[in-house]
Design a protein around this motif. Structure first.
Motif, PDB file in Angstrom:
ATOM      1  N   ARG A 189      48.655  48.372  24.521  1.00  0.00           N
ATOM      2  CA  ARG A 189      49.634  48.914  25.934  1.00  0.00           C
ATOM      3  C   ARG A 189      47.874  49.097  26.583  1.00  0.00           C
ATOM      4  O   ARG A 189      47.451  49.315  27.684  1.00  0.00           O
ATOM      5  CB  ARG A 189      49.729  50.384  25.621  1.00  0.00           C
ATOM      6  N   LYS A 190      46.904  49.289  25.639  1.00  0.00           N
ATOM      7  CA  LYS A 190      45.455  49.735  25.881  1.00  0.00           C
ATOM      8  C   LYS A 190      44.858  48.067  27.163  1.00  0.00           C
ATOM      9  O   LYS A 190      44.228  47.816  27.892  1.00  0.00           O
ATOM     10  CB  LYS A 190      44.204  49.914  25.068  1.00  0.00           C
ATOM     11  N   CYS A 191      45.320  47.452  26.017  1.00  0.00           N
ATOM     12  CA  CYS A 191      44.594  45.793  26.241  1.00  0.00           C
ATOM     13  C   CYS A 191      45.700  45.502  27.978  1.00  0.00           C
ATOM     14  O   CYS A 191      44.850  44.989  28.649  1.00  0.00           O
ATOM     15  CB  CYS A 191      45.336  44.560  26.222  1.00  0.00           C
ATOM     16  N   GLU A 192      46.873  45.503  28.246  1.00  0.00           N
ATOM     17  CA  GLU A 192      47.654  45.810  29.242  1.00  0.00           C
ATOM     18  C   GLU A 192      47.060  46.374  30.037  1.00  0.00           C
ATOM     19  O   GLU A 192      47.567  46.001  31.523  1.00  0.00           O
ATOM     20  CB  GLU A 192      48.774  46.028  29.385  1.00  0.00           C
ATOM     21  N   GLU A 193      46.901  47.650  29.417  1.00  0.00           N
ATOM     22  CA  GLU A 193      46.419  48.248  30.550  1.00  0.00           C
ATOM     23  C   GLU A 193      44.555  48.158  31.502  1.00  0.00           C
ATOM     24  O   GLU A 193      44.478  47.589  32.513  1.00  0.00           O
ATOM     25  CB  GLU A 193      45.773  49.896  30.453  1.00  0.00           C
ATOM     26  N   ARG A 194      43.669  47.106  30.688  1.00  0.00           N
ATOM     27  CA  ARG A 194      42.688  46.342  30.875  1.00  0.00           C
ATOM     28  C   ARG A 194      42.801  45.789  32.145  1.00  0.00           C
ATOM     29  O   ARG A 194      41.896  44.676  32.951  1.00  0.00           O
ATOM     30  CB  ARG A 194      41.564  46.590  30.040  1.00  0.00           C
ATOM     31  N   ILE A 195      43.863  44.536  31.507  1.00  0.00           N
ATOM     32  CA  ILE A 195      44.489  43.501  32.055  1.00  0.00           C
ATOM     33  C   ILE A 195      44.792  43.591  33.727  1.00  0.00           C
ATOM     34  O   ILE A 195      44.225  43.038  34.493  1.00  0.00           O
ATOM     35  CB  ILE A 195      44.821  42.830  31.258  1.00  0.00           C
ATOM     36  N   LYS A 196      45.237  44.863  33.619  1.00  0.00           N
ATOM     37  CA  LYS A 196      46.384  45.298  34.874  1.00  0.00           C
ATOM     38  C   LYS A 196      44.726  45.645  35.689  1.00  0.00           C
ATOM     39  O   LYS A 196      44.739  45.157  36.962  1.00  0.00           O
ATOM     40  CB  LYS A 196      46.972  46.370  34.550  1.00  0.00           C
ATOM     41  N   ASP A 197      43.575  46.344  35.368  1.00  0.00           N
ATOM     42  CA  ASP A 197      42.681  46.950  36.066  1.00  0.00           C
ATOM     43  C   ASP A 197      41.731  45.917  36.326  1.00  0.00           C
ATOM     44  O   ASP A 197      41.754  45.524  38.140  1.00  0.00           O
ATOM     45  CB  ASP A 197      41.377  47.859  35.129  1.00  0.00           C
ATOM     46  N   MET A 198      41.728  44.424  35.400  1.00  0.00           N
ATOM     47  CA  MET A 198      41.015  43.466  36.024  1.00  0.00           C
ATOM     48  C   MET A 198      41.807  42.468  37.123  1.00  0.00           C
ATOM     49  O   MET A 198      41.394  41.901  38.711  1.00  0.00           O
ATOM     50  CB  MET A 198      40.789  42.160  35.131  1.00  0.00           C
ATOM     51  N   ILE A 199      43.191  42.681  36.835  1.00  0.00           N
ATOM     52  CA  ILE A 199      44.082  42.047  38.328  1.00  0.00           C
ATOM     53  C   ILE A 199      44.318  42.846  39.568  1.00  0.00           C
ATOM     54  O   ILE A 199      43.701  42.185  40.655  1.00  0.00           O
ATOM     55  CB  ILE A 199      45.919  42.421  38.168  1.00  0.00           C
ATOM     56  N   ASN A 200      44.397  43.888  39.475  1.00  0.00           N
ATOM     57  CA  ASN A 200      44.031  45.208  40.769  1.00  0.00           C
ATOM     58  C   ASN A 200      42.349  44.673  41.192  1.00  0.00           C
ATOM     59  O   ASN A 200      42.280  45.375  42.827  1.00  0.00           O
ATOM     60  CB  ASN A 200      44.098  46.391  40.033  1.00  0.00           C
ATOM     61  N   SER A 201      41.258  44.343  40.855  1.00  0.00           N
ATOM     62  CA  SER A 201      40.048  43.876  40.962  1.00  0.00           C
ATOM     63  C   SER A 201      40.096  42.736  41.802  1.00  0.00           C
ATOM     64  O   SER A 201      38.878  42.351  42.489  1.00  0.00           O
ATOM     65  CB  SER A 201      39.055  44.508  40.329  1.00  0.00           C
ATOM     66  N   GLY A 202      40.861  41.462  41.370  1.00  0.00           N
ATOM     67  CA  GLY A 202      41.021  40.514  42.128  1.00  0.00           C
ATOM     68  C   GLY A 202      40.092  39.479  41.448  1.00  0.00           C
ATOM     69  O   GLY A 202      40.307  38.274  41.817  1.00  0.00           O
ATOM     70  N   THR A 203      41.381  39.762  40.333  1.00  0.00           N
ATOM     71  CA  THR A 203      40.267  38.587  39.221  1.00  0.00           C
ATOM     72  C   THR A 203      41.744  37.426  39.126  1.00  0.00           C
ATOM     73  O   THR A 203      42.558  38.669  38.760  1.00  0.00           O
ATOM     74  CB  THR A 203      40.478  39.142  37.857  1.00  0.00           C
ATOM     75  N   THR A 204      41.932  36.411  39.649  1.00  0.00           N
ATOM     76  CA  THR A 204      42.879  35.357  39.133  1.00  0.00           C
ATOM     77  C   THR A 204      42.565  34.896  37.591  1.00  0.00           C
ATOM     78  O   THR A 204      41.749  35.274  36.789  1.00  0.00           O
ATOM     79  CB  THR A 204      41.632  34.162  39.758  1.00  0.00           C
ATOM     80  N   VAL A 205      44.327  34.813  37.733  1.00  0.00           N
ATOM     81  CA  VAL A 205      44.939  35.441  35.998  1.00  0.00           C
ATOM     82  C   VAL A 205      45.677  33.488  35.428  1.00  0.00           C
ATOM     83  O   VAL A 205      46.622  33.778  36.308  1.00  0.00           O
ATOM     84  CB  VAL A 205      45.579  36.477  35.555  1.00  0.00           C
ATOM     85  N   LEU A 206      45.561  33.401  34.290  1.00  0.00           N
ATOM     86  CA  LEU A 206      46.236  32.116  33.974  1.00  0.00           C
ATOM     87  C   LEU A 206      47.016  32.707  32.702  1.00  0.00           C
ATOM     88  O   LEU A 206      46.680  33.208  31.497  1.00  0.00           O
ATOM     89  CB  LEU A 206      45.313  31.264  33.002  1.00  0.00           C
ATOM     90  N   PHE A 207      48.262  32.932  32.404  1.00  0.00           N
ATOM     91  CA  PHE A 207      48.830  33.906  32.065  1.00  0.00           C
ATOM     92  C   PHE A 207      50.076  32.828  30.725  1.00  0.00           C
ATOM     93  O   PHE A 207      51.092  32.806  31.835  1.00  0.00           O
ATOM     94  CB  PHE A 207      49.550  35.503  32.670  1.00  0.00           C
ATOM     95  N   VAL A 208      49.776  32.753  29.638  1.00  0.00           N
ATOM     96  CA  VAL A 208      50.722  32.315  28.714  1.00  0.00           C
ATOM     97  C   VAL A 208      51.787  33.610  27.453  1.00  0.00           C
ATOM     98  O   VAL A 208      50.630  33.725  26.981  1.00  0.00           O
ATOM     99  CB  VAL A 208      50.155  30.652  28.214  1.00  0.00           C
ATOM    100  N   SER A 209      52.546  32.992  28.030  1.00  0.00           N
ATOM    101  CA  SER A 209      53.801  34.359  26.401  1.00  0.00           C
ATOM    102  C   SER A 209      54.730  33.743  26.371  1.00  0.00           C
ATOM    103  O   SER A 209      55.582  32.814  27.099  1.00  0.00           O
ATOM    104  CB  SER A 209      53.644  36.236  27.175  1.00  0.00           C
ATOM    105  N   HIS A 210      54.919  34.383  24.647  1.00  0.00           N
ATOM    106  CA  HIS A 210      56.369  34.019  24.596  1.00  0.00           C
ATOM    107  C   HIS A 210      57.477  34.764  24.893  1.00  0.00           C
ATOM    108  O   HIS A 210      58.574  34.020  25.415  1.00  0.00           O
ATOM    109  CB  HIS A 210      56.264  34.177  23.095  1.00  0.00           C
ATOM    110  N   SER A 211      56.682  35.788  25.667  1.00  0.00           N
ATOM    111  CA  SER A 211      57.810  36.642  27.054  1.00  0.00           C
ATOM    112  C   SER A 211      57.853  36.191  28.115  1.00  0.00           C
ATOM    113  O   SER A 211      56.949  36.355  28.909  1.00  0.00           O
ATOM    114  CB  SER A 211      57.526  38.116  26.214  1.00  0.00           C
ATOM    115  N   ILE A 212      58.921  35.440  28.603  1.00  0.00           N
ATOM    116  CA  ILE A 212      59.692  34.839  29.589  1.00  0.00           C
ATOM    117  C   ILE A 212      59.511  36.307  30.630  1.00  0.00           C
ATOM    118  O   ILE A 212      59.445  36.573  32.068  1.00  0.00           O
ATOM    119  CB  ILE A 212      60.512  34.149  30.024  1.00  0.00           C
ATOM    120  N   ASN A 213      60.435  37.368  30.457  1.00  0.00           N
ATOM    121  CA  ASN A 213      60.123  38.728  31.305  1.00  0.00           C
ATOM    122  C   ASN A 213      58.952  38.567  31.748  1.00  0.00           C
ATOM    123  O   ASN A 213      58.376  39.402  32.474  1.00  0.00           O
ATOM    124  CB  ASN A 213      61.015  39.512  30.767  1.00  0.00           C
TER     125      ASN A 213
END
Length: 248
Positions: A189-213
């Motif tokens: 959850r902490k990781c997700e929150e930090r990544i969301k903060d980066m996204i909100n600041s305009g960081t471009t994200v490439l994302f791979v996950s086994h969770s298609i949802n």
């Protein structure tokens, strides 16, 4: 729309070829003899073949596909970990790859020593790491273990330390490959929150996950890989729904 029309990543005609041994070789001596006599037989295998796409600044792009489709190989090429056999990748900005957390750690060194080692590998100087040291410890929650050799850490503890170092600054591009699947639930959850903060600041994200949802809910667009080739590129909701019902 959070993304601009400026291209921050361009993948042009990228292919990645590996040579796979056709025969089993039991020892080094046999390998050297066959190598000298040019008797080694290899089979060419393309993990990626003629991949093309671009990513706009501020965009969140998911990469989907079945196991062995080439997702992680593609991310490693974009991160600069691997050099493509053919084609080029143009990057316009700084990159933070969350692919193999703690890949540069020394198991015989303590957590404290590895913080400065890993920071140096990422290009941070000594003074910067000293300033950020307490922040790293606090986020990783490894206060009691920071002077313990890393060989005594669990895989989750190593991941916590690696993530805390890798996300010190907001990069222009964040590459995330299954990093949210490590560690305990609270740390995820902490990781997700930090990544969301980066996204909100305009960081471009490439994302791979086994969770298609997760890909569907987080990403603007997706690139669908199949056996190393691009099967489709488009809206995340549309393509993720097709992927869920897809049978190869």
């Amino acid at each position: 729309m959070r993304c601009s029309n400026e291209k921050i990543i361009e993948v042009k005609n990228v292919s990645m070829k590996f040579n796979l041994s056709k025969e089993k070789i039991d020892n080094l001596k046999e390998y050297i003899v066959k190598l000298v006599k040019r008797q080694l037989l290899f089979q060419e295998f393309y993990a990626l073949k003629d991949v093309n796409f671009s990513v706009k600044k501020g965009e969140i792009l998911g990469i989907i596909g079945l196991n062995g489709a080439g997702k992680s190989t593609l991310l490693k090429i974009i991160a600069g970990v691997l050099k493509p056999s053919e084609g080029v990748v143009n990057i316009n900005g700084t990159v933070a790859p969350l692919i193999e957390l703690g890949a540069g750690f020394d198991p015989n060194m303590t957590g404290r020593e590895n913080i400065f080692l890993n920071g140096a590998i990422l290009g941070y100087n000594q003074n910067f790491m000293e300033d950020k040291f307490d922040e790293i410890i606090e986020f990783s929650q490894l206060q009691e273990f920071i002077d313990v050799p890393l060989k005594n850490y669990s895989s989750g503890m190593k991941a916590r330390l690696g993530f805390s170092i890798a996300t010190l600054l907001n990069p222009d591009i964040l590459i995330v490959d299954e990093v949210l699947s490590v560690g305990d639930f609270k740390f995820q959850r902490k990781c997700e929150e930090r990544i969301k903060d980066m996204i909100n600041s305009g960081t471009t994200v490439l994302f791979v996950s086994h969770s298609i949802n997760k890909v569907e809910s987080l990403c603007d667009r997706v690139v669908w890989l199949e056996k190393g080739k691009v099967k489709a590129i488009g809206n995340s909701i549309e393509l993720c729904n097709k992927f869920k019902n897809y049978k190869e």
